[in-house]
Scaffold this motif. Structure first.
Motif, PDB file in Angstrom:
ATOM      1  N   GLY A 282       1.449  21.771   7.103  1.00 20.60           N
ATOM      2  CA  GLY A 282       2.538  22.235   7.953  1.00 20.60           C
ATOM      3  C   GLY A 282       2.842  21.439   9.191  1.00 20.60           C
ATOM      4  O   GLY A 282       3.957  21.538   9.733  1.00 20.60           O
ATOM      5  N   GLU A 283       1.887  20.630   9.689  1.00 19.35           N
ATOM      6  CA  GLU A 283       2.104  20.002  10.992  1.00 19.35           C
ATOM      7  C   GLU A 283       3.255  19.007  10.986  1.00 19.35           C
ATOM      8  O   GLU A 283       4.089  18.993  11.902  1.00 19.35           O
ATOM      9  CB  GLU A 283       0.822  19.329  11.476  1.00 19.35           C
TER      10      GLU A 283
ATOM     11  N   LEU B 279       6.722  20.713  10.823  1.00 20.41           N
ATOM     12  CA  LEU B 279       6.968  21.406  12.082  1.00 20.41           C
ATOM     13  C   LEU B 279       7.314  20.428  13.197  1.00 20.41           C
ATOM     14  O   LEU B 279       8.136  20.728  14.077  1.00 20.41           O
ATOM     15  CB  LEU B 279       5.734  22.235  12.460  1.00 20.41           C
ATOM     16  N   THR B 280       6.713  19.248  13.157  1.00 22.88           N
ATOM     17  CA  THR B 280       6.934  18.266  14.215  1.00 22.88           C
ATOM     18  C   THR B 280       8.375  17.774  14.237  1.00 22.88           C
ATOM     19  O   THR B 280       8.860  17.301  15.265  1.00 22.88           O
ATOM     20  CB  THR B 280       5.964  17.082  14.042  1.00 22.88           C
TER      21      THR B 280
ATOM     22  N   TYR C 289      10.887  19.508  14.445  1.00 25.07           N
ATOM     23  CA  TYR C 289      11.560  20.320  15.455  1.00 25.07           C
ATOM     24  C   TYR C 289      10.880  20.176  16.813  1.00 25.07           C
ATOM     25  O   TYR C 289      11.554  20.080  17.848  1.00 25.07           O
ATOM     26  CB  TYR C 289      11.578  21.783  15.008  1.00 25.07           C
TER      27      TYR C 289
ATOM     28  N   SER D 199       5.958  21.815  24.606  1.00 25.51           N
ATOM     29  CA  SER D 199       5.153  21.672  23.390  1.00 25.51           C
ATOM     30  C   SER D 199       3.663  21.605  23.698  1.00 25.51           C
ATOM     31  O   SER D 199       2.850  22.233  23.017  1.00 25.51           O
ATOM     32  CB  SER D 199       5.590  20.440  22.606  1.00 25.51           C
TER      33      SER D 199
ATOM     34  N   LEU E 245      -1.378  27.331  14.711  1.00 27.24           N
ATOM     35  CA  LEU E 245       0.010  27.039  15.071  1.00 27.24           C
ATOM     36  C   LEU E 245       0.069  26.326  16.425  1.00 27.24           C
ATOM     37  O   LEU E 245       0.823  25.361  16.606  1.00 27.24           O
ATOM     38  CB  LEU E 245       0.824  28.332  15.107  1.00 27.24           C
TER      39      LEU E 245
ATOM     40  N   ILE F 104       1.561  22.551  17.160  1.00 26.40           N
ATOM     41  CA  ILE F 104       2.628  22.324  18.133  1.00 26.40           C
ATOM     42  C   ILE F 104       2.200  21.313  19.188  1.00 26.40           C
ATOM     43  O   ILE F 104       2.949  20.396  19.541  1.00 26.40           O
ATOM     44  CB  ILE F 104       3.028  23.661  18.788  1.00 26.40           C
TER      45      ILE F 104
END
Length: 407
Positions: free
Chosen positions: A268-269, A272-273, A275, A284, A317, A321
């Motif tokens: 997921g990282e 997600l990055t 955005y 962030s 999460l 972020i």
């Protein structure tokens, strides 16, 4: 004035990476795979007839060497250039790993493993600095997420490779590791661009002073924030298993929580990055750190397995972020000629926190029991406050990011 370009997204940004950047990231993954030396060193030392305490001291030597190697890497990258620092790091690591089985006694073994820890981390500041030189500032956060992906994939595959080689012998495991390191060192020496050493006009003594970095009070607050949150985050390796055992939670649950963290980061990282890269870095970094502290603190609330999973998702999460922006931040904010030192200082502060955190967590859990979680949660929020005060938006992104976000 040319029209602003649209954000190409993660896949297009990865395809647009120059060849040297791709080679560098592949080397990062290979180098991280070699970390299985650290994973298996305790078993190796005890197999030689040494005590568990002696094996632990060898592992501590590796960890201390890693912190020293990070700081040394920041100096070497400025003095000799990023390419030579990277190539020298992996070549020396390969040689030390190759001679490890020939260490004649315990003291020689301890010194060799410690030196291996030093050499293995010298490349990190140079690799981050070279990546910053190869890419425009607005792409560095995504590239840093790829950097972390390479590290995490290497860390996941390394122990598996080591275990497979261990079916032959420890010597085979170390020698294969050494051969891969030497091979990549030669490739790096030939194929990577040199990078920029610090300006020749500055004296060697001035270039090597980390005191100058810490005099940057805002950046020193960021170093403090990373140290504190590393203390907190490392509790999933220390206080969490102790607490779950005290609560009679099956070990399989703890294993699943650790696996969940790794899986979420790997999968997921990077998406997600896409955005997060457009957020102000203060948001962030400080926001992600606050989520890490909150998630770790939630372990103390109680509840069943579902609640443990929820707490793990929250702090993971936060990690996803904060981490890419944190990795890119020193390269984007350092003064000219000091980029590698800034990178090394932030990495070393975080490494010290990760090294000290498990022992601190075990000690506090012994005295406080489950009350340790609100303590670490509060430390996490303190870290977020330090990051909020210290982080500022890099000048290079103040114009680049708005242009990148328009479609």
């Amino acid at each position: 004035m040319s029209a602003p370009t649209a954000d190409p997204g993660v896949r297009a940004a990865l395809r647009a990476l120059p060849g040297p950047a791709r080679l560098l990231l592949a080397g990062v993954a290979l180098n991280r795979m070699g970390s299985y030396v650290q994973v298996f060193v305790v078993l190796y030392v005890t197999s030689l007839g040494h005590t568990a305490a002696q094996a632990g001291l060898v592992l501590t030597g590796y960890g201390a060497g890693s912190v020293l190697g990070t700081l040394l890497g920041g100096i070497l990258a400025e003095r000799v250039g990023n390419r030579l620092a990277i190539a020298g790091s992996v070549l020396v690591t390969g040689v030390l790993t190759a001679v490890l089985p020939a260490a004649p006694g315990y003291l020689a073994l301890l010194l060799t493993v410690t030196a291996t820890g030093v050499a293995a981390q010298v490349y990190r500041p140079a690799a981050s600095a070279l990546l910053a030189e190869l890419l425009p500032p607005e792409r560095l956060v995504v590239a840093s997420a790829v950097f972390r992906l390479a590290l995490n994939v290497g860390a996941a595959l390394g122990p598996l490779a080591g275990a497979a080689l261990l079916t032959g012998s420890y010597t085979l495991m170390f020698e294969v590791n050494a051969a891969v390191s030497v091979a990549f060192g030669v490739v790096a020496l030939v194929a990577l661009p040199c990078g920029s050493p610090a300006p020749a006009a500055r004296g060697a003594r001035e270039r090597a002073r980390y005191a100058d970095v810490l005099r940057d009070r805002r950046f020193a607050l960021v170093v403090l924030a990373l140290f504190l949150i590393a203390l907190v985050e490392s509790q999933y390796l220390s206080a969490l298993p102790l607490d779950l055992r005290a609560r009679s939670v099956p070990t399989a649950v703890y294993t699943a929580l650790v696996a969940l963290n790794g899986l979420l980061v790997i999968v997921g990282e990077l998406p997600l990055t896409r955005y997060v890269q457009h957020w102000p870095m203060r948001v962030s970094i400080a926001g992600g750190i606050a989520l890490i502290g909150t998630g770790i603190g939630l372990y103390g609330v109680g509840g069943g397995v579902a609640f443990l999973v929820a707490a793990t998702v929250v702090w993971t999460l936060g990690e996803m972020i904060a981490a890419p922006s944190t990795l890119a931040y020193p390269a984007l904010t350092a003064p000219e000629g000091a980029r590698s030192r800034y990178i090394a200082a932030l990495s070393a502060g975080q490494s010290v926190g990760y090294a000290a955190g498990p022992a601190l967590g075990a000690l506090l859990f012994q005295g406080l029991g489950g009350a340790v979680w609100p303590v670490f949660g509060a430390v996490g929020l303190l870290a977020a406050a330090a990051a909020r005060s210290g982080v500022h938006q890099p000048e290079a992104l103040r114009t680049a990011v708005p242009a990148a976000t328009k479609t």
